[in-house]
Design a protein around this motif. Sequence first.
Motif, mmCIF file in Angstrom:
data_model
loop_
_atom_site.group_PDB
_atom_site.id
_atom_site.type_symbol
_atom_site.label_atom_id
_atom_site.label_comp_id
_atom_site.label_asym_id
_atom_site.label_seq_id
_atom_site.Cartn_x
_atom_site.Cartn_y
_atom_site.Cartn_z
ATOM 1 N N ILE A 163 0.863 -1.185 0.000
ATOM 2 C CA ILE A 163 0.000 0.000 0.000
ATOM 3 C C ILE A 163 0.899 1.235 0.000
ATOM 4 C CG2 ILE A 163 -1.826 1.258 1.201
ATOM 5 C CD1 ILE A 163 -2.714 -1.329 2.476
ATOM 6 N N THR A 164 0.622 2.162 -0.900
ATOM 7 C CA THR A 164 1.401 3.394 -1.017
ATOM 8 C C THR A 164 0.506 4.567 -0.638
ATOM 9 O OG1 THR A 164 2.701 2.416 -2.809
ATOM 10 C CG2 THR A 164 2.808 4.811 -2.571
ATOM 11 N N VAL A 165 0.974 5.389 0.317
ATOM 12 C CA VAL A 165 0.147 6.487 0.828
ATOM 13 C C VAL A 165 0.981 7.747 1.029
ATOM 14 C CG1 VAL A 165 -1.571 5.033 1.983
ATOM 15 C CG2 VAL A 165 0.511 5.687 3.208
ATOM 16 N N LYS A 166 0.287 8.883 1.081
ATOM 17 C CA LYS A 166 0.960 10.145 1.357
ATOM 18 C C LYS A 166 1.370 10.251 2.823
ATOM 19 C CE LYS A 166 -1.417 12.793 -2.264
ATOM 20 N NZ LYS A 166 -2.293 13.953 -2.553
ATOM 21 N N ASN A 167 0.569 9.700 3.722
ATOM 22 C CA ASN A 167 0.820 9.827 5.145
ATOM 23 C C ASN A 167 0.872 8.438 5.773
ATOM 24 O OD1 ASN A 167 0.657 10.285 7.980
ATOM 25 N ND2 ASN A 167 -0.242 12.308 7.608
ATOM 26 N N SER A 168 2.084 7.884 5.881
ATOM 27 C CA SER A 168 2.213 6.521 6.394
ATOM 28 C C SER A 168 1.937 6.445 7.892
ATOM 29 C CB SER A 168 3.606 5.967 6.092
ATOM 30 O OG SER A 168 4.610 6.758 6.694
ATOM 31 N N SER A 169 2.153 7.543 8.618
ATOM 32 C CA SER A 169 1.927 7.498 10.066
ATOM 33 C C SER A 169 0.446 7.311 10.390
ATOM 34 C CB SER A 169 2.469 8.763 10.743
ATOM 35 O OG SER A 169 1.772 9.914 10.306
ATOM 36 N N LYS A 170 -0.426 7.903 9.587
ATOM 37 C CA LYS A 170 -1.862 7.717 9.802
ATOM 38 C C LYS A 170 -2.267 6.268 9.538
ATOM 39 C CE LYS A 170 -3.583 12.423 8.996
ATOM 40 N NZ LYS A 170 -4.467 13.269 8.164
ATOM 41 N N LEU A 171 -1.745 5.695 8.452
ATOM 42 C CA LEU A 171 -2.067 4.305 8.161
ATOM 43 C C LEU A 171 -1.474 3.389 9.235
ATOM 44 C CD1 LEU A 171 -3.248 2.059 6.475
ATOM 45 C CD2 LEU A 171 -1.315 2.258 4.897
ATOM 46 N N GLU A 172 -0.271 3.700 9.701
ATOM 47 C CA GLU A 172 0.338 2.904 10.762
ATOM 48 C C GLU A 172 -0.545 2.891 12.016
ATOM 49 O OE1 GLU A 172 4.394 2.516 13.487
ATOM 50 O OE2 GLU A 172 4.350 3.935 11.805
ATOM 51 N N LYS A 173 -1.083 4.035 12.381
ATOM 52 C CA LYS A 173 -1.950 4.086 13.554
ATOM 53 C C LYS A 173 -3.204 3.248 13.362
ATOM 54 C CE LYS A 173 -0.402 8.565 15.316
ATOM 55 N NZ LYS A 173 -0.760 9.993 15.556
ATOM 56 N N THR A 174 -3.767 3.273 12.153
ATOM 57 C CA THR A 174 -4.949 2.450 11.887
ATOM 58 C C THR A 174 -4.616 0.968 12.000
ATOM 59 O OG1 THR A 174 -5.887 4.134 10.427
ATOM 60 C CG2 THR A 174 -6.734 1.896 10.197
ATOM 61 N N LEU A 175 -3.493 0.578 11.390
ATOM 62 C CA LEU A 175 -3.130 -0.843 11.399
ATOM 63 C C LEU A 175 -2.780 -1.333 12.802
ATOM 64 C CD1 LEU A 175 -1.001 -1.085 8.115
ATOM 65 C CD2 LEU A 175 -3.299 -1.989 8.496
ATOM 66 N N THR A 176 -2.034 -0.550 13.560
ATOM 67 C CA THR A 176 -1.566 -1.021 14.869
ATOM 68 C C THR A 176 -2.554 -0.761 15.996
ATOM 69 O OG1 THR A 176 -0.326 1.042 15.232
ATOM 70 C CG2 THR A 176 0.858 -0.804 14.200
ATOM 71 N N GLU A 177 -3.180 0.421 16.011
ATOM 72 C CA GLU A 177 -4.042 0.781 17.137
ATOM 73 C C GLU A 177 -5.482 0.297 16.964
ATOM 74 O OE1 GLU A 177 -3.673 4.985 17.774
ATOM 75 O OE2 GLU A 177 -1.484 4.908 17.956
ATOM 76 N N VAL A 178 -5.943 0.215 15.722
ATOM 77 C CA VAL A 178 -7.321 -0.233 15.481
ATOM 78 C C VAL A 178 -7.354 -1.720 15.141
ATOM 79 C CG1 VAL A 178 -9.424 0.132 14.142
ATOM 80 C CG2 VAL A 178 -7.935 2.071 14.670
ATOM 81 N N LEU A 179 -6.555 -2.142 14.156
ATOM 82 C CA LEU A 179 -6.603 -3.519 13.670
ATOM 83 C C LEU A 179 -5.600 -4.436 14.366
ATOM 84 C CD1 LEU A 179 -7.091 -2.759 9.864
ATOM 85 C CD2 LEU A 179 -8.835 -3.313 11.571
#
Length: 313
Positions: A163-179
């Motif tokens: 997955i390629t994104v502009k803001n990896s920190s936001k995706l990281e928080k979703t993956l680690t803190e939510v999922l």
Amino acid sequence: MRKILGHHHISMITKNAKKNDEFYKNILGLRRVKKSVNQDDPSMYHLFFGDLAGSPGTGLTFFEIPMVGRTYRGTNAITQIGLLVSSKESMLYWKSRFEELNVKHDEIIRYAGREALPFEDPEGLRLILLNNNGEVIPEFWTSWPNSNVPSEHQILGMGTIEITVKNSSKLEKTLTEVLEFVVKERSAEHIVFQSIKGQGFGEILVKEMDGPSERPGRGSIHHLALRAKDDEELNYWNEKIKERGFHSSGIVDRFYFKSLYFRESNGILFEIATDAPGFTVDADIETLGETLDLPPFLEERRVEIERRLEPLD
């Protein structure tokens, strides 16, 4: 303990179901386990490919949109599909097969810590074969005896999804803190997450890249679906996603599984889907994918739906 159990399936866009069907069955040797329609727009095919039973974690699915244009690649998109094969010998088998069948491919490289062979389907969808090298895979993944690929070299199932994104920190928080994914590897180029520590069949590799967002078309990836064990766990994830402030579709009954959808902050669409009941709920294992299967709520429209679809073998 509730856990995302790995990938469930991944869904893409194709312009031509016939050519798509030919590539994934005859070139990649996968089984077409379900020939159905998009339940939200039954004028288009929805094809499912995978192992013997289309087991969770093996599913590549395609929506046919005949009028779709090309994909303009960019960021904020799911950009590559990893597929596991069993050994170095399998990697060499596939490289030779791609050369023989004129499949666009690169040389064998290292990717996410594995030997890897990048290739593309005829519509430019980016895929990469990954050497599983004897690591654990779900015990229910089952090779298809009628594949034209030898059983020892068949694609096992899904591996690392990029997955390629502009803001990896936001995706990281979703993956680690939510999922509740864990970080396997972090470098200047990417971060690799795993749904279950030490198991590659639930990996997501995240790259950060600025620039225009991808404009989807043929050969683009629509969404990634993750595995939930059952209805109870799906309800758990639904509540957790809403508590985080994301909009959830709510639980949707897709007949072959139940699921929910949500977009994280970069716009990546995730689905979470249950294992059961699976694709044999309306077909025998011997005849999976041979006829047009419709969920019960569409059955009364069968004549109309079949009239609008171009027949597939």
